[in-house]
Design a protein around this motif. Structure first.
Motif, PDB file in Angstrom:
ATOM      1  N   ALA A 128       0.839  -1.202   0.000  1.00 18.13           N
ATOM      2  CA  ALA A 128       0.000   0.000   0.000  1.00 18.13           C
ATOM      3  C   ALA A 128       0.876   1.255   0.000  1.00 18.13           C
ATOM      4  O   ALA A 128       0.590   2.217  -0.713  1.00 18.13           O
ATOM      5  CB  ALA A 128      -0.942  -0.013   1.199  1.00 18.13           C
ATOM      6  N   ASP A 129       1.928   1.217   0.802  1.00 25.69           N
ATOM      7  CA  ASP A 129       2.841   2.368   0.846  1.00 25.69           C
ATOM      8  C   ASP A 129       3.474   2.632  -0.517  1.00 25.69           C
ATOM      9  O   ASP A 129       3.668   3.791  -0.907  1.00 25.69           O
ATOM     10  CB  ASP A 129       3.949   2.121   1.877  1.00 25.69           C
ATOM     11  CG  ASP A 129       3.455   2.229   3.308  1.00 25.69           C
ATOM     12  OD1 ASP A 129       2.371   2.799   3.521  1.00 25.69           O
ATOM     13  OD2 ASP A 129       4.163   1.735   4.211  1.00 25.69           O
ATOM     14  N   ASP A 130       3.797   1.567  -1.229  1.00 26.38           N
ATOM     15  CA  ASP A 130       4.403   1.732  -2.555  1.00 26.38           C
ATOM     16  C   ASP A 130       3.446   2.428  -3.510  1.00 26.38           C
ATOM     17  O   ASP A 130       3.851   3.310  -4.283  1.00 26.38           O
ATOM     18  CB  ASP A 130       4.811   0.369  -3.129  1.00 26.38           C
ATOM     19  CG  ASP A 130       5.982  -0.246  -2.365  1.00 26.38           C
ATOM     20  OD1 ASP A 130       6.720   0.515  -1.709  1.00 26.38           O
ATOM     21  OD2 ASP A 130       6.140  -1.479  -2.433  1.00 26.38           O
ATOM     22  N   PHE A 131       2.172   2.047  -3.468  1.00 29.53           N
ATOM     23  CA  PHE A 131       1.190   2.687  -4.348  1.00 29.53           C
ATOM     24  C   PHE A 131       0.956   4.141  -3.951  1.00 29.53           C
ATOM     25  O   PHE A 131       0.753   4.993  -4.821  1.00 29.53           O
ATOM     26  CB  PHE A 131      -0.129   1.901  -4.341  1.00 29.53           C
ATOM     27  CG  PHE A 131      -0.119   0.691  -5.226  1.00 29.53           C
ATOM     28  CD1 PHE A 131       0.077   0.815  -6.599  1.00 29.53           C
ATOM     29  CD2 PHE A 131      -0.297  -0.583  -4.703  1.00 29.53           C
ATOM     30  CE1 PHE A 131       0.090  -0.293  -7.416  1.00 29.53           C
ATOM     31  CE2 PHE A 131      -0.283  -1.700  -5.520  1.00 29.53           C
ATOM     32  CZ  PHE A 131      -0.085  -1.565  -6.886  1.00 29.53           C
ATOM     33  N   VAL A 132       1.006   4.418  -2.661  1.00 33.02           N
ATOM     34  CA  VAL A 132       0.871   5.811  -2.208  1.00 33.02           C
ATOM     35  C   VAL A 132       2.042   6.643  -2.713  1.00 33.02           C
ATOM     36  O   VAL A 132       1.869   7.779  -3.167  1.00 33.02           O
ATOM     37  CB  VAL A 132       0.765   5.870  -0.668  1.00 33.02           C
ATOM     38  CG1 VAL A 132       0.984   7.290  -0.161  1.00 33.02           C
ATOM     39  CG2 VAL A 132      -0.601   5.373  -0.220  1.00 33.02           C
ATOM     40  N   GLU A 133       3.229   6.080  -2.665  1.00 35.92           N
ATOM     41  CA  GLU A 133       4.401   6.796  -3.171  1.00 35.92           C
ATOM     42  C   GLU A 133       4.266   7.081  -4.667  1.00 35.92           C
ATOM     43  O   GLU A 133       4.597   8.173  -5.131  1.00 35.92           O
ATOM     44  CB  GLU A 133       5.667   5.981  -2.897  1.00 35.92           C
ATOM     45  CG  GLU A 133       6.944   6.730  -3.233  1.00 35.92           C
ATOM     46  CD  GLU A 133       8.190   5.983  -2.822  1.00 35.92           C
ATOM     47  OE1 GLU A 133       9.271   6.349  -3.315  1.00 35.92           O
ATOM     48  OE2 GLU A 133       8.096   5.029  -2.018  1.00 35.92           O
ATOM     49  N   LEU A 134       3.757   6.096  -5.407  1.00 41.47           N
ATOM     50  CA  LEU A 134       3.514   6.310  -6.835  1.00 41.47           C
ATOM     51  C   LEU A 134       2.478   7.403  -7.053  1.00 41.47           C
ATOM     52  O   LEU A 134       2.600   8.219  -7.971  1.00 41.47           O
ATOM     53  CB  LEU A 134       3.052   4.998  -7.491  1.00 41.47           C
ATOM     54  CG  LEU A 134       4.112   3.919  -7.670  1.00 41.47           C
ATOM     55  CD1 LEU A 134       3.465   2.593  -8.070  1.00 41.47           C
ATOM     56  CD2 LEU A 134       5.130   4.334  -8.734  1.00 41.47           C
TER      57      LEU A 134
END
Length: 215
Positions: free
Chosen positions: A1-7
């Motif tokens: 989820a954090d990775d998608f937020v960063e994207l």
């Protein structure tokens, strides 16, 4: 989820950011940064975003309490506690949206709550709050706020007080606080003169990095 937020944070277009934020929420429905991005990147008008923020903040408060940060020991230390930061970023978006809508009393209430949660005010909301108090001509609250954060003078705390007293037609106090600003910010006189005579364009190369600057 954090990775998608960063994207989502890095996305060039809002439509792409929204897609990534939704993917983050599919993985973690309580991801507060993803909720914030969904609101920020939405094309809805500000007054509708405010309702969305309030719903997200209510859920955020429940999450904070569920993970043990609703107690007296934690309240006042938010932001210092890393897990509270997504919740505090929600507050930030909420406050800025209300200010954009001109809802100054409501924005002041929210700033006061943020400072209650984070007494050290790592996010700097005392500055927005001081400007709001000046706008509302709330002398008592402005002076109380200055007293609370009066370890050293800051232009963004003192200049609004000068304006507040000018608006109340107490010119002696307005001048007193303006002189106080000029002692701590050597560019004040030059900046004001540049605004008056419209020579601000030549100001960029001369201003101290610690002074008021254009934009």
């Amino acid at each position: 989820a954090d990775d998608f937020v960063e994207l989502a944070e890095d996305a060039e277009y809002d439509t792409v950011a929204l897609k990534y934020a939704r993917k983050a929420l599919q993985i973690d429905p309580d991801h507060l940064d993803a909720r914030r991005l969904l609101i920020q990147k939405s094309r809805k008008p500000g007054y509708e975003k405010i309702a969305m923020y309030e719903e997200a903040l209510e859920r955020g408060k429940e999450i904070m309490e569920n993970i043990g940060y609703g107690d007296e020991e934690s309240i006042g230390n938010y932001w210092i506690i890393a897990q509270t930061r997504p919740y505090m970023r929600l507050w930030s978006g909420y406050i800025h949206t209300m200010m954009e809508c001109g809802m100054m009393h409501k924005a002041a209430d929210a700033c006061e709550e943020v400072i209650r949660l984070n007494k050290g005010d790592n996010m700097g909301f005392r500055y927005q709050l001081m400007h709001i108090y000046a706008f509302l001509e709330d002398e008592e609250k402005a002076l109380n706020l200055l007293s609370k954060y009066n370890e050293y003078d800051e232009t963004m705390m003192i200049m609004p007080l000068s304006i507040l007293y000018f608006k109340k037609y107490d010119l002696d106090k307005a001048a007193e606080y303006l002189r106080r600003v000029m002692k701590i910010n050597k560019d004040t006189r030059r900046f004001i003169r540049s605004m008056v005579d419209d020579s601000i364009k030549g100001y960029y190369d001369k201003v101290s990095s610690f002074g008021y600057q254009p934009n």
